[in-house]
Design a protein around this motif. Structure first.
Motif, PDB file in Angstrom:
ATOM      1  N   THR A 160      -3.082  -2.739   5.335  1.00  0.00           N
ATOM      2  CA  THR A 160      -3.717  -2.981   4.041  1.00  0.00           C
ATOM      3  C   THR A 160      -5.092  -2.316   3.948  1.00  0.00           C
ATOM      4  O   THR A 160      -5.922  -2.680   3.109  1.00  0.00           O
ATOM      5  CB  THR A 160      -3.847  -4.492   3.759  1.00  0.00           C
ATOM      6  OG1 THR A 160      -4.544  -5.123   4.836  1.00  0.00           O
ATOM      7  CG2 THR A 160      -2.475  -5.130   3.597  1.00  0.00           C
ATOM      8  N   TYR A 206      -6.963   3.203   1.685  1.00  0.00           N
ATOM      9  CA  TYR A 206      -8.138   2.586   1.078  1.00  0.00           C
ATOM     10  C   TYR A 206      -8.789   3.626   0.179  1.00  0.00           C
ATOM     11  O   TYR A 206      -8.464   4.821   0.239  1.00  0.00           O
ATOM     12  CB  TYR A 206      -9.116   2.061   2.131  1.00  0.00           C
ATOM     13  CG  TYR A 206      -9.505   3.045   3.200  1.00  0.00           C
ATOM     14  CD1 TYR A 206     -10.509   3.983   2.991  1.00  0.00           C
ATOM     15  CD2 TYR A 206      -8.869   3.034   4.441  1.00  0.00           C
ATOM     16  CE1 TYR A 206     -10.870   4.878   3.980  1.00  0.00           C
ATOM     17  CE2 TYR A 206      -9.218   3.921   5.440  1.00  0.00           C
ATOM     18  CZ  TYR A 206     -10.218   4.847   5.202  1.00  0.00           C
ATOM     19  OH  TYR A 206     -10.570   5.740   6.176  1.00  0.00           O
ATOM     20  N   GLU A 251       4.759   2.968   1.902  1.00  0.00           N
ATOM     21  CA  GLU A 251       3.902   2.183   1.015  1.00  0.00           C
ATOM     22  C   GLU A 251       4.700   1.203   0.142  1.00  0.00           C
ATOM     23  O   GLU A 251       4.129   0.260  -0.408  1.00  0.00           O
ATOM     24  CB  GLU A 251       3.071   3.111   0.124  1.00  0.00           C
ATOM     25  CG  GLU A 251       1.951   3.840   0.856  1.00  0.00           C
ATOM     26  CD  GLU A 251       0.715   2.973   1.050  1.00  0.00           C
ATOM     27  OE1 GLU A 251       0.701   1.833   0.569  1.00  0.00           O
ATOM     28  OE2 GLU A 251      -0.243   3.449   1.694  1.00  0.00           O
ATOM     29  N   SER A 257       2.774  -2.823   0.564  1.00  0.00           N
ATOM     30  CA  SER A 257       2.964  -3.005  -0.871  1.00  0.00           C
ATOM     31  C   SER A 257       2.038  -4.060  -1.466  1.00  0.00           C
ATOM     32  O   SER A 257       1.901  -4.151  -2.689  1.00  0.00           O
ATOM     33  CB  SER A 257       4.422  -3.373  -1.160  1.00  0.00           C
ATOM     34  OG  SER A 257       4.801  -4.526  -0.431  1.00  0.00           O
ATOM     35  N   THR A 258       1.375  -4.864  -0.624  1.00  0.00           N
ATOM     36  CA  THR A 258       0.449  -5.878  -1.126  1.00  0.00           C
ATOM     37  C   THR A 258      -0.964  -5.327  -1.313  1.00  0.00           C
ATOM     38  O   THR A 258      -1.836  -6.023  -1.836  1.00  0.00           O
ATOM     39  CB  THR A 258       0.383  -7.074  -0.167  1.00  0.00           C
ATOM     40  OG1 THR A 258      -0.225  -6.665   1.070  1.00  0.00           O
ATOM     41  CG2 THR A 258       1.783  -7.625   0.118  1.00  0.00           C
ATOM     42  N   ASN A 259      -1.208  -4.094  -0.884  1.00  0.00           N
ATOM     43  CA  ASN A 259      -2.533  -3.473  -0.949  1.00  0.00           C
ATOM     44  C   ASN A 259      -2.827  -3.019  -2.382  1.00  0.00           C
ATOM     45  O   ASN A 259      -2.133  -2.154  -2.914  1.00  0.00           O
ATOM     46  CB  ASN A 259      -2.587  -2.284   0.007  1.00  0.00           C
ATOM     47  CG  ASN A 259      -3.974  -1.689   0.133  1.00  0.00           C
ATOM     48  OD1 ASN A 259      -4.910  -2.083  -0.557  1.00  0.00           O
ATOM     49  ND2 ASN A 259      -4.110  -0.723   1.026  1.00  0.00           N
ATOM     50  N   THR A 260      -3.844  -3.584  -3.010  1.00  0.00           N
ATOM     51  CA  THR A 260      -4.164  -3.272  -4.405  1.00  0.00           C
ATOM     52  C   THR A 260      -5.231  -2.187  -4.551  1.00  0.00           C
ATOM     53  O   THR A 260      -5.610  -1.829  -5.667  1.00  0.00           O
ATOM     54  CB  THR A 260      -4.640  -4.535  -5.140  1.00  0.00           C
ATOM     55  OG1 THR A 260      -5.806  -5.053  -4.482  1.00  0.00           O
ATOM     56  CG2 THR A 260      -3.549  -5.596  -5.152  1.00  0.00           C
ATOM     57  N   GLN A 261      -5.727  -1.644  -3.434  1.00  0.00           N
ATOM     58  CA  GLN A 261      -6.717  -0.574  -3.521  1.00  0.00           C
ATOM     59  C   GLN A 261      -6.072   0.702  -4.081  1.00  0.00           C
ATOM     60  O   GLN A 261      -4.884   0.945  -3.891  1.00  0.00           O
ATOM     61  CB  GLN A 261      -7.298  -0.265  -2.142  1.00  0.00           C
ATOM     62  CG  GLN A 261      -8.030  -1.421  -1.501  1.00  0.00           C
ATOM     63  CD  GLN A 261      -8.620  -1.024  -0.163  1.00  0.00           C
ATOM     64  OE1 GLN A 261      -9.677  -0.404  -0.093  1.00  0.00           O
ATOM     65  NE2 GLN A 261      -7.944  -1.382   0.914  1.00  0.00           N
ATOM     66  N   LYS A 262      -6.870   1.519  -4.736  1.00  0.00           N
ATOM     67  CA  LYS A 262      -6.371   2.774  -5.269  1.00  0.00           C
ATOM     68  C   LYS A 262      -6.035   3.719  -4.123  1.00  0.00           C
ATOM     69  O   LYS A 262      -6.821   3.885  -3.189  1.00  0.00           O
ATOM     70  CB  LYS A 262      -7.402   3.423  -6.189  1.00  0.00           C
ATOM     71  CG  LYS A 262      -6.922   4.720  -6.833  1.00  0.00           C
ATOM     72  CD  LYS A 262      -7.973   5.305  -7.762  1.00  0.00           C
ATOM     73  CE  LYS A 262      -7.475   6.615  -8.373  1.00  0.00           C
ATOM     74  NZ  LYS A 262      -8.492   7.209  -9.273  1.00  0.00           N
ATOM     75  N   GLN A 263      -4.878   4.350  -4.198  1.00  0.00           N
ATOM     76  CA  GLN A 263      -4.444   5.242  -3.125  1.00  0.00           C
ATOM     77  C   GLN A 263      -4.828   6.682  -3.423  1.00  0.00           C
ATOM     78  O   GLN A 263      -4.681   7.167  -4.547  1.00  0.00           O
ATOM     79  CB  GLN A 263      -2.930   5.159  -2.918  1.00  0.00           C
ATOM     80  CG  GLN A 263      -2.439   5.984  -1.734  1.00  0.00           C
ATOM     81  CD  GLN A 263      -0.946   5.844  -1.494  1.00  0.00           C
ATOM     82  OE1 GLN A 263      -0.244   5.231  -2.288  1.00  0.00           O
ATOM     83  NE2 GLN A 263      -0.466   6.405  -0.402  1.00  0.00           N
TER      84      GLN A 263
END
Length: 363
Positions: A160, A206, A251, A257-263
């Motif tokens: 994440t 991140y 991803e 898939s729980t990571n809300t940061q912009k990729q």
């Protein structure tokens, strides 16, 4: 190629692109450009003939096939007598030019390098994600032979996008929750074939950087009783990446898939683009162990180094029994707001100095 790279570097410097949240990659771009421009620079491709004729390429190909098969048998996806082999002659012909097989770009240690990590193969320490068995081969490009007496250091963020052993704004929620663990960090010695083996995860994303792993190559270090190393020199500071289409599949899986940061995609990452210059390829070659990513992965990459080179990366913390502790006067202290390397801009007058085969950009 050099002229094109310098043009690319100028464009990237002008954009002031970010490295980590709140930072930028100007210093790192200059370092990579200096490496590409150095007259003594040699890539793994230039060692192809020697490595093929010595039998090393064939030996490593067979070893890697056997290792992948071993992992598949252990996971129940193959039987011992069912190994599938590729023609070694084809591998020898394509060596050094095939995607995901060579790397020698000098890059940056980044703001989250923690020195004093343990020598260990399994770096997971409870972290979840796309479990990856990673074999790193280190090649001396000045003599075109495997490096058998080095320590390879490896670290990356978790699935994440959080680095352990540090606390900084932009590193997850900026809290101290990760500072007490050294997950996904460690070192391994190279064996007789120049290989260091790790178990880690595909790093998450991140803001500001494409997914990547960090590595540092140590020479002449002393093994201490507490299973760490001390002294010696560092010849290489680099980063590994993942092919974008495959990374997109990773991803989609939890916990990525729980990571809300912009990729940030590879093509949008300044250091990835610089790493692809000069005939290098910083992308790992990855194979599925089973039928899905969740079944595990096997990855390989070769690093070309000049063992006589002396790089000077700077850690932000040191690993201790109590967790990550600040390194006094680290230029990364206070990242991303108040550190010496924050908001770096290229010097107007200073020029690089040659240090035993490498150029170090002064700043």
């Amino acid at each position: 190629m050099v002229q094109f790279t310098q043009t690319l570097a100028a464009v990237l410097l002008a954009t002031g692109v970010v490295a980590h949240p709140g930072g930028n990659t100007n210093r790192e771009i200059l370092r990579r450009q200096a490496h590409l421009d150095h007259p003594n620079r040699r890539s793994v491709q230039e060692c192809k003939r020697d490595l093929v004729e010595s039998g090393w390429v064939r030996e490593q190909h067979l070893r890697r096939e056997a290792r992948l098969h071993e992992l598949r048998v252990a996971a129940g996806f193959a039987k011992e007598h069912e190994i599938v082999r590729r023609d070694p002659a084809e591998v020898e012909e394509n060596y050094g030019a095939e995607a995901a097989c060579t790397l020698d770009p000098e890059a940056t240690e980044g703001p989250y390098w923690v020195t004093g990590e343990l020598i260990r193969q399994d770096l997971l320490t409870g972290e979840k994600g796309a479990i990856t068995h990673l074999d790193i081969n280190v090649i001396d490009t000045s003599g075109c032979k495997p490096v058998t007496d080095a320590y390879v250091e490896l670290w990356g963020c978790n699935s994440t996008g959080v680095y352990t052993g540090v606390q900084a704004k932009g590193n997850g929620d900026g809290s101290a929750t990760a500072i007490k663990t050294n997950a996904l960090r460690g070192l391994q010695a190279t064996g007789s074939n120049g290989t260091a083996a790790f178990i880690t995860v595909i790093p998450g994303h991140y803001v500001g950087r494409a997914n990547h792993l960090h590595t540092i190559i140590h020479h002449g270090a002393k093994l201490l009783p507490n299973n760490t190393i001390q002294g010696g020199t560092i010849s290489h500071v680099g980063q590994f990446y993942i092919e974008q289409k495959f990374l997109g599949e990773v991803e989609k899986t939890p916990p990525y898939s729980t990571n809300t940061q912009k990729q940030t995609l590879n093509a949008q990452d300044a250091l990835f683009n610089m790493g692809k210059q000069g005939g290098d390829d910083p992308v790992m070659k990855i194979s599925l162990i089973g039928k899905t990513i969740a079944d595990g992965l096997y990855a390989t990459i070769d690093i070309g180094v000049n063992p006589r080179a002396k790089q000077n990366p700077q850690p932000v913390n040191m690993w201790t029994a109590e967790g990550g502790k600040p390194v006094p006067n680290s230029p990364w202290t206070g990242y991303p707001d108040t550190c010496k390397y924050c908001g770096f801009r290229p010097p107007k007058e200073k020029k690089g100095v040659d240090v035993e085969g490498e150029t170090e950009v002064l700043g």
